[in-house]
Design an enzyme around this catalytic site. Structure first.
Site, mmCIF file in Angstrom:
data_model
loop_
_atom_site.group_PDB
_atom_site.id
_atom_site.type_symbol
_atom_site.label_atom_id
_atom_site.label_comp_id
_atom_site.label_asym_id
_atom_site.label_seq_id
_atom_site.Cartn_x
_atom_site.Cartn_y
_atom_site.Cartn_z
ATOM 1 N N HIS A 22 -16.256 2.706 -14.123
ATOM 2 C CA HIS A 22 -15.970 1.884 -12.949
ATOM 3 C C HIS A 22 -17.137 0.969 -12.607
ATOM 4 O O HIS A 22 -17.030 0.125 -11.710
ATOM 5 C CB HIS A 22 -15.657 2.822 -11.769
ATOM 6 C CG HIS A 22 -15.015 2.169 -10.603
ATOM 7 N ND1 HIS A 22 -15.628 2.078 -9.373
ATOM 8 C CD2 HIS A 22 -13.811 1.575 -10.462
ATOM 9 C CE1 HIS A 22 -14.825 1.456 -8.517
ATOM 10 N NE2 HIS A 22 -13.720 1.136 -9.155
ATOM 11 N N ASN A 65 0.830 -1.208 0.000
ATOM 12 C CA ASN A 65 0.000 0.000 0.000
ATOM 13 C C ASN A 65 0.862 1.255 0.000
ATOM 14 O O ASN A 65 0.598 2.212 -0.731
ATOM 15 C CB ASN A 65 -0.900 0.022 1.240
ATOM 16 C CG ASN A 65 -2.027 -0.991 1.174
ATOM 17 O OD1 ASN A 65 -2.297 -1.574 0.129
ATOM 18 N ND2 ASN A 65 -2.686 -1.205 2.291
ATOM 19 N N ARG A 91 -10.949 -4.290 -13.812
ATOM 20 C CA ARG A 91 -9.785 -5.105 -13.433
ATOM 21 C C ARG A 91 -10.191 -6.566 -13.528
ATOM 22 O O ARG A 91 -11.082 -7.004 -12.800
ATOM 23 C CB ARG A 91 -9.329 -4.799 -12.002
ATOM 24 C CG ARG A 91 -8.887 -3.367 -11.752
ATOM 25 C CD ARG A 91 -8.288 -3.231 -10.354
ATOM 26 N NE ARG A 91 -8.148 -1.846 -9.942
ATOM 27 C CZ ARG A 91 -7.132 -1.055 -10.269
ATOM 28 N NH1 ARG A 91 -6.163 -1.520 -11.042
ATOM 29 N NH2 ARG A 91 -7.081 0.193 -9.848
ATOM 30 N N HIS A 142 -14.845 -4.429 0.643
ATOM 31 C CA HIS A 142 -14.881 -3.730 -0.638
ATOM 32 C C HIS A 142 -16.287 -3.336 -1.077
ATOM 33 O O HIS A 142 -16.452 -2.437 -1.898
ATOM 34 C CB HIS A 142 -14.230 -4.615 -1.712
ATOM 35 C CG HIS A 142 -13.946 -3.920 -2.999
ATOM 36 N ND1 HIS A 142 -14.685 -4.126 -4.146
ATOM 37 C CD2 HIS A 142 -13.013 -2.998 -3.341
ATOM 38 C CE1 HIS A 142 -14.204 -3.387 -5.129
ATOM 39 N NE2 HIS A 142 -13.195 -2.686 -4.672
ATOM 40 N N TYR A 145 -11.864 -10.273 -1.443
ATOM 41 C CA TYR A 145 -12.611 -9.021 -1.358
ATOM 42 C C TYR A 145 -14.068 -9.340 -1.032
ATOM 43 O O TYR A 145 -14.658 -10.237 -1.640
ATOM 44 C CB TYR A 145 -12.598 -8.261 -2.693
ATOM 45 C CG TYR A 145 -11.300 -7.587 -3.070
ATOM 46 C CD1 TYR A 145 -10.081 -8.009 -2.563
ATOM 47 C CD2 TYR A 145 -11.291 -6.524 -3.962
ATOM 48 C CE1 TYR A 145 -8.896 -7.389 -2.934
ATOM 49 C CE2 TYR A 145 -10.107 -5.890 -4.333
ATOM 50 C CZ TYR A 145 -8.916 -6.332 -3.815
ATOM 51 O OH TYR A 145 -7.748 -5.719 -4.185
ATOM 52 N N ARG A 173 -5.509 1.954 -13.042
ATOM 53 C CA ARG A 173 -4.097 2.080 -12.685
ATOM 54 C C ARG A 173 -3.473 0.741 -12.311
ATOM 55 O O ARG A 173 -3.996 -0.014 -11.507
ATOM 56 C CB ARG A 173 -3.926 3.070 -11.524
ATOM 57 C CG ARG A 173 -2.478 3.347 -11.173
ATOM 58 C CD ARG A 173 -2.362 4.315 -10.019
ATOM 59 N NE ARG A 173 -2.782 5.647 -10.401
ATOM 60 C CZ ARG A 173 -3.685 6.355 -9.730
ATOM 61 N NH1 ARG A 173 -4.266 5.840 -8.688
ATOM 62 N NH2 ARG A 173 -3.992 7.567 -10.123
ATOM 63 N N ARG A 193 -13.867 1.615 5.270
ATOM 64 C CA ARG A 193 -12.613 0.857 5.369
ATOM 65 C C ARG A 193 -11.401 1.770 5.303
ATOM 66 O O ARG A 193 -10.473 1.637 6.081
ATOM 67 C CB ARG A 193 -12.524 -0.180 4.251
ATOM 68 C CG ARG A 193 -11.170 -0.885 4.204
ATOM 69 C CD ARG A 193 -11.150 -1.994 3.178
ATOM 70 N NE ARG A 193 -11.399 -1.533 1.842
ATOM 71 C CZ ARG A 193 -10.465 -1.097 0.986
ATOM 72 N NH1 ARG A 193 -9.205 -1.036 1.367
ATOM 73 N NH2 ARG A 193 -10.778 -0.716 -0.225
#
Length: 685
Positions: free
Chosen positions: A432, A45, A372, A590, A465, A402, A562
């Site tokens: 998204h 991270n 993704r 998530h 997730y 990204r 979160r």
């Protein structure tokens, strides 16, 4: 009253979140190997944080006065606050690793061996291992000031060695630690079969530095690594081909300016000054750490076959409806809406949804958004098969996701080559939303089935997730999903206003504000009013101020956040009626859920969107309603379980203290994720 003073800067809040990850490595209740995993996640991270967020702040700090006047914060002040916090956290990291993790590993028969601890047999093994497995990847470089400097690879590990010539003159040299080419952890021979001896690759190279630099005496060595700016910096007002711009930016990414120079804090100042001068490292980029860097590699730390060092297994459960059905695709038409919750329930149902759509002769068309995906994706393999069978396949590929741009481009090329219609990123926005639409023709009638998710179409992340996925044949929802796809294909706005879906850039922000306002009016009328949000991030100032207004009106606001939380709960006269918690546990939280009390008939939405400006205004997102009574009850039960967590929940307060929420009696502690698993297991009985 101005509320801007009660808004935490997003990057300061993010560091507080990453500290919650580090807390998991300090928590003795967490099994040892899982604590090592959290050290790895913390490091990974932090790497991305420096490559993206710190790089952006440094760019802002170096911009002209005119640009800086448009900001509502001082980037220099924020950078000082961030670097101070990072240095403090890095000291904690080193202390946790050396004083807690290493001794506990030894107590469990796993020993991290330093060069000075090697036996004769192990020394011989290390030399042989280096010659056979490592030496071909290591290139020794003697450094000469004011000469051509070697290029430092982004994220690569280096040893800076101090050498002494026979004349007594001191020289400096580099050796790259080839952690990308060989395992980071090397198992050494041991005379005691119950004793597992491991050596870091860094120390293997250290042991063999004399072989790398013959004719010199190796006095000492210190490790370091360099982090470069990873932001793509693609101008939204561009001209030309976006795909080519992405490819060009990817090629340049590893050559970006330095945002961090991590070094062993024991490195002497003279050597550090030499390296900074040679490689033009700005003083603001210096971050002292411990002996080892790239600690994200700890995710691969071997357990040497020792038992009891990991979390008990929680295998994904069957869905109570789908487990009895031979096909998944048709379930929404026959059994009504299907709600899946990962990783508690099996993601196999989603994979089968697409594989059945590819094979079903009645299916005419499949549409999908891709943000993704897994490098080896059964979903996209199914779409390739669907194309081969003559079905119409349309896929929107977001190439601005990204660090996943390359994977997305590769899949897009394969699908396009096979004959699928591939639509690439739109200028100025990201897509998204997690959407799929399948059209079937039966009896001359075209019917649609939609899948709407809070998380990516990715079978790998689905194991770790927490996310919801809704399969529905609801004609209105399917029509509105179709409108989103038409917008992505043509760029033209929807033919009709969205009634059921909340869609980013169209009605998402407005509808959230309208629902908050309704709760405020209800509270001011003296009636019970409540709002519940579960999100990854709460950052958008307009939403934060709306929630402050709701609190002051007497609305009960409950937040599960979160990561970033720019709102400050519990401030007298501002946010008295707001309680906020964050859960960091074995699964990454998530899913996004919005609940508005609405006089007792709750409006419940699941969403791909966090409450951030970029999601609300600059992305195509989708929040979708949960309308079936049984599914509504399931979502509310789940939220009740998570808000009752007294094991992994932290109270979010001003000051970023990240204090665990503890029960009066530790034996009564409730662990939300484990309780959720039990809840779904009970539903199967």
């Amino acid at each position: 009253m101005s509320l801007t003073q009660y808004h935490t800067h997003r990057d300061v809040s993010w560091l507080a979140f990453n500290y919650r990850v580090l807390q998991e490595a300090m928590d003795d209740r967490v099994p040892l190997m899982e604590r090592i995993k959290f050290l790895a996640i913390y490091s990974s991270n932090l790497d991305e944080f420096f490559r993206v967020r710190v790089a952006t702040l440094r760019s802002l700090a170096h911009s002209g006065k005119k640009s800086r006047r448009q900001l509502d914060f001082d980037p220099d002040e924020i950078l000082v606050e961030l670097i101070t916090a990072v240095n403090r956290q890095q000291e904690t990291f080193s202390r946790v690793f050396s004083e807690k993790i290493v001794p506990e590993l030894a107590a469990n028969g796993i020993h991290l061996i330093r060069p000075e601890q090697l036996t004769e047999a192990q020394t011989l093994f290390v030399r042989q291992y280096y010659q056979s497995k490592v030496s071909r990847f290591v290139q020794p470089i003697l450094l000469v000031k004011q000469k051509i400097r070697p290029f430092l690879i982004n994220g690569a590990l280096y040893l800076a060695a101090t050498l002494e010539e026979k004349t007594g003159k001191t020289r400096y040299a580099l050796a790259r630690i080839p952690s990308a080419d060989t395992p980071r952890f090397v198992q050494l021979p041991s005379e005691d079969p119950s004793r597992c001896c491991l050596m870091m690759l860094d120390d293997v190279v250290r042991c063999c530095l004399p072989q790398l630099f013959p004719g010199f005496a190796v006095k000492e060595s210190h490790s370091f690594k360099l982090t470069r700016d990873a932001e793509l910096h693609i101008d939204d007002e561009f001209k030309g081909d976006l795909i080519e711009k992405i490819r060009e930016s990817l090629a340049k990414r590893n050559a970006g300016p330095t945002t961090r120079f991590v070094h062993d804090r024991r490195m002497d100042r003279k050597k550090l000054r030499f390296l900074c001068s040679l490689f033009s490292i700005p003083g603001e980029a210096l971050i002292p750490e411990g002996r080892y860097h790239n600690n994200s590699d700890l995710i691969k730390f071997p357990d040497c076959g020792k038992s009891g060092l990991r979390e008990p297994s929680l295998p994904p459960l069957h869905h109570p409806v789908l487990r009895h059905r031979p096909e998944v695709l048709l379930a929404p038409e026959t059994d009504g809406d299907i709600l899946l919750h990962f990783p508690y329930q099996n993601y196999e149902y989603v994979l089968r949804f697409f594989e059945e759509a590819a094979e079903d002769p009645t299916v005419r068309a499949i549409k999908l958004t891709q943000y993704r995906v897994a490098k080896r994706s059964r979903i996209l393999e199914a779409l390739l098969k669907a194309v081969q069978k003559g079905k119409s396949v349309t896929i929107f590929v977001e190439v601005k996701a990204r660090f996943d741009e390359d994977t997305n481009l590769q899949w897009a090329a394969r699908l396009e080559k096979a004959g699928a219609k591939v639509i690439y990123s739109m200028p100025g926005i990201k897509v998204h939303a997690k959407l799929a639409l399948v059209a079937r023709e039966t009896g001359g009638e075209l019917r649609e089935i939609a899948y709407l998710g809070t998380g990516n179409f990715n079978e790998n992340t689905s194991r770790i997730y927490t996310d919801f996925g809704l399969m529905t044949a609801d004609a209105e929802i399917c029509r509105e999903v179709g409108q989103i796809f038409r917008y992505l294909e043509t760029g033209n706005g929807p033919e009709m206003p969205f009634q059921k879906l909340l869609v980013g850039r169209f009605n998402l922000f407005g509808e959230i504000c309208r629902c908050i306002d309704r709760e405020i009016e209800t509270a001011r009328a003296g009636l019970y009013a409540a709002i519940t949000f579960k999100v990854n991030s709460l950052e958008e100032a307009a939403i934060v101020e709306k929630l402050y207004e709701a609190s002051q009106a007497g609305v009960r606001v409950r937040l599960l956040v979160r990561g970033i939380c720019c709102l400050m709960p519990g401030i007298e006269g501002v946010s008295d009626h707001i309680e906020a918690y964050s859960v960091v546990d074995r699964f990454l939280e998530h899913s996004r859920v919005y609940v508005f009390h609405n006089g007792g008939t709750e409006n419940i939405y699941l969403s791909s969107a966090d409450l951030m400006g970029r999601n609300l205004f600059h992305r195509i997102e989708c929040a979708f309603p949960v309308t079936a009574p049984a599914l509504r009850r399931e979502v509310l039960d789940y939220l009740a379980i998570m808000f009752s967590d007294t094991y992994k929940a932290r109270s979010l307060r001003a000051g970023h203290v990240n204090q665990y929420r503890r029960p009066i009696d530790e034996e009564d502690a409730r662990r939300g994720q484990v309780e959720t698993y039990r809840y779904y297991r009970e539903k199967l009985k």
